[in-house]
Write a protein that holds these residues in place. Structure first.
Motif, short mmCIF file in Angstrom:
data_model
loop_
_atom_site.label_atom_id
_atom_site.label_comp_id
_atom_site.label_asym_id
_atom_site.label_seq_id
_atom_site.Cartn_x
_atom_site.Cartn_y
_atom_site.Cartn_z
N ILE A 164 50.34 81.72 14.47
CA ILE A 164 49.81 82.17 15.77
C ILE A 164 48.89 81.09 16.35
CG2 ILE A 164 48.27 83.85 16.86
CD1 ILE A 164 49.39 85.94 14.90
N PHE A 165 48.08 80.47 15.50
CA PHE A 165 47.21 79.38 15.97
C PHE A 165 48.04 78.24 16.56
CE2 PHE A 165 45.82 75.09 14.78
CZ PHE A 165 44.68 74.97 15.59
N GLU A 166 49.12 77.87 15.86
CA GLU A 166 49.98 76.80 16.33
C GLU A 166 50.61 77.15 17.67
OE1 GLU A 166 53.41 73.83 14.45
OE2 GLU A 166 53.02 75.79 13.54
N THR A 167 51.01 78.40 17.84
CA THR A 167 51.60 78.85 19.09
C THR A 167 50.59 78.80 20.22
OG1 THR A 167 53.10 80.32 17.87
CG2 THR A 167 52.82 80.74 20.22
N ILE A 168 49.36 79.26 19.96
CA ILE A 168 48.31 79.23 20.98
C ILE A 168 47.97 77.78 21.35
CG2 ILE A 168 45.88 79.75 21.43
CD1 ILE A 168 46.19 82.24 19.69
N ALA A 169 47.95 76.90 20.34
CA ALA A 169 47.66 75.49 20.60
C ALA A 169 48.71 74.88 21.51
CB ALA A 169 47.58 74.72 19.28
N LYS A 170 49.96 75.25 21.33
CA LYS A 170 51.04 74.74 22.19
C LYS A 170 50.89 75.30 23.61
CE LYS A 170 54.28 74.10 18.37
NZ LYS A 170 55.53 74.57 17.70
N HIS A 185 53.17 62.68 31.92
CA HIS A 185 53.28 63.97 31.26
C HIS A 185 54.07 63.91 29.96
CE1 HIS A 185 52.27 66.37 35.13
NE2 HIS A 185 51.21 66.17 34.40
N LEU A 186 55.11 63.09 29.91
CA LEU A 186 55.94 63.02 28.70
C LEU A 186 55.14 62.42 27.54
CD1 LEU A 186 58.69 63.53 27.42
CD2 LEU A 186 59.39 61.24 28.17
N ILE A 187 54.43 61.32 27.81
CA ILE A 187 53.61 60.68 26.78
C ILE A 187 52.45 61.60 26.37
CG2 ILE A 187 52.05 58.76 26.29
CD1 ILE A 187 53.79 57.01 28.06
N PHE A 188 51.80 62.18 27.36
CA PHE A 188 50.67 63.08 27.11
C PHE A 188 51.11 64.28 26.27
CE2 PHE A 188 47.24 65.97 29.02
CZ PHE A 188 46.27 65.48 28.17
N TYR A 189 52.27 64.84 26.61
CA TYR A 189 52.80 65.98 25.87
C TYR A 189 53.11 65.60 24.43
CZ TYR A 189 55.60 70.15 24.89
OH TYR A 189 56.09 71.30 24.34
N GLY A 190 53.72 64.43 24.25
CA GLY A 190 54.07 63.97 22.90
C GLY A 190 52.85 63.75 22.03
N VAL A 191 51.79 63.13 22.59
CA VAL A 191 50.57 62.87 21.83
C VAL A 191 49.88 64.18 21.46
CG1 VAL A 191 48.27 61.86 21.93
CG2 VAL A 191 50.22 60.58 22.82
N LEU A 192 49.76 65.10 22.42
CA LEU A 192 49.11 66.39 22.15
C LEU A 192 49.89 67.21 21.12
CD1 LEU A 192 48.01 67.50 25.74
CD2 LEU A 192 46.57 66.62 23.92
N TYR A 193 51.21 67.18 21.23
CA TYR A 193 52.06 67.92 20.29
C TYR A 193 51.89 67.36 18.88
CZ TYR A 193 56.08 70.88 19.18
OH TYR A 193 56.89 71.87 18.69
N MET A 194 51.78 66.03 18.79
CA MET A 194 51.60 65.39 17.48
C MET A 194 50.24 65.78 16.88
SD MET A 194 49.88 62.62 15.94
CE MET A 194 49.53 61.48 17.28
N ILE A 195 49.19 65.82 17.72
CA ILE A 195 47.85 66.19 17.24
C ILE A 195 47.86 67.61 16.70
CG2 ILE A 195 45.48 66.65 17.97
CD1 ILE A 195 45.76 64.32 19.94
N VAL A 196 48.50 68.53 17.41
CA VAL A 196 48.58 69.92 16.96
C VAL A 196 49.32 70.01 15.63
CG1 VAL A 196 49.61 72.18 17.46
CG2 VAL A 196 48.41 70.94 19.25
N SER A 197 50.41 69.27 15.50
CA SER A 197 51.19 69.29 14.27
C SER A 197 50.38 68.77 13.09
CB SER A 197 52.46 68.45 14.45
OG SER A 197 53.22 68.42 13.27
N LEU A 199 47.09 68.62 12.84
CA LEU A 199 45.99 69.55 12.59
C LEU A 199 46.47 70.77 11.82
CD1 LEU A 199 43.03 70.32 13.05
CD2 LEU A 199 43.70 71.32 15.24
N THR A 200 47.61 71.31 12.20
CA THR A 200 48.17 72.49 11.51
C THR A 200 48.48 72.16 10.06
OG1 THR A 200 49.16 73.24 13.59
CG2 THR A 200 49.99 74.23 11.57
N ASN A 201 49.06 71.00 9.82
CA ASN A 201 49.39 70.61 8.45
C ASN A 201 48.14 70.39 7.61
OD1 ASN A 201 52.47 70.12 8.01
ND2 ASN A 201 52.08 69.34 10.06
N LEU A 202 47.08 69.87 8.21
CA LEU A 202 45.82 69.70 7.48
C LEU A 202 45.23 71.05 7.10
CD1 LEU A 202 44.07 66.80 9.45
CD2 LEU A 202 44.96 66.72 7.11
#
Length: 223
Positions: A164-170, A185-197, A199-202
């Protein structure tokens, strides 16, 4: 109801809650991401980001396999046996992630820049998105042993909360795209998506280290 039945019912409830929440939010975010990125960048995102989807079914299979071996050794009641299975699984998935990295940075990169029909002015953005996708794929693969440990010990509540946290982060990512229209937007989206991923794995990693300190102790020398 017996204790076992209550546990099964509770775990099922958490998993359904996670699934329905993720589905509801995904239906909304997909439409907004299409509007914000535009048809061209959304197509590039799906084309390049498809690597994650490609490996998602592989991660599912590896999750089941890891969970099965951990469950088998957990039944023996010997923590050292569980730890050895976990350590072997970590080594295997690190090796798999590096194989994926090697293939992605050679064959995959060549295909991206020479075979895919991407507009010239979006090649740079596509390459940045591709690198972010490789990082996401690698950390998702390395997460499998920790994910398998949580599932084997039936900590479904944390598994659901993290989903649920991962979904809210997206969902937050989508609003950040709207708030910063001047960024690519494409680069920004990719960087933010990577940060969420990452963070979730940590969060998976630190949870397992806290709840299963002996079982997840990494000591490759004693394997």
């Amino acid at each position: 109801m017996t204790s076992s039945s209550k546990t099964i019912a509770k775990n099922t409830l958490f998993l359904y809650l996670r699934m329905f929440f993720s589905l509801a939010v995904s239906l909304y975010t997909s439409r907004v991401v299409l509007q914000v990125l535009g048809v061209e960048d959304f197509g590039i995102y799906n084309l390049v980001g498809g690597i994650v989807v490609l490996f998602s079914f592989l991660n599912g299979s590896m999750n089941v396999a890891t969970q099965r071996f951990i469950n088998f050794e957990k039944a023996s009641g010997i923590v050292e046996h569980v730890r050895k299975i976990f350590n072997i699984s970590v080594i295997n998935h690190i090796l798999i992630s590096f194989v994926v990295l090697l293939l992605a940075e050679t064959i995959g990169l060549w295909v991206l820049n020479n075979k895919l029909n991407i507009p010239t002015d979006r090649i740079y953005a596509a390459n940045v998105m591709y690198q972010m996708t490789i990082i996401i794929t690698m950390v998702d693969i390395i997460r499998v042993p920790y994910n398998g440990m949580i599932l084997a010990y039936e900590r479904m509540s944390y598994y659901a909360y993290l989903g649920i946290f991962e979904t809210i982060a997206k969902l937050v990512i989508v609003y950040l795209l709207i708030l910063f229209p001047s960024f690519d937007h494409l680069i920004f989206y990719g960087v933010l998506y990577m940060i969420v991923s990452v963070l979730t794995n940590l969060m998976f990693y630190f949870y397992c280290k806290k709840v299963f300190p002996k079982e997840t102790s990494l000591n490759f020398i004693k394997i």
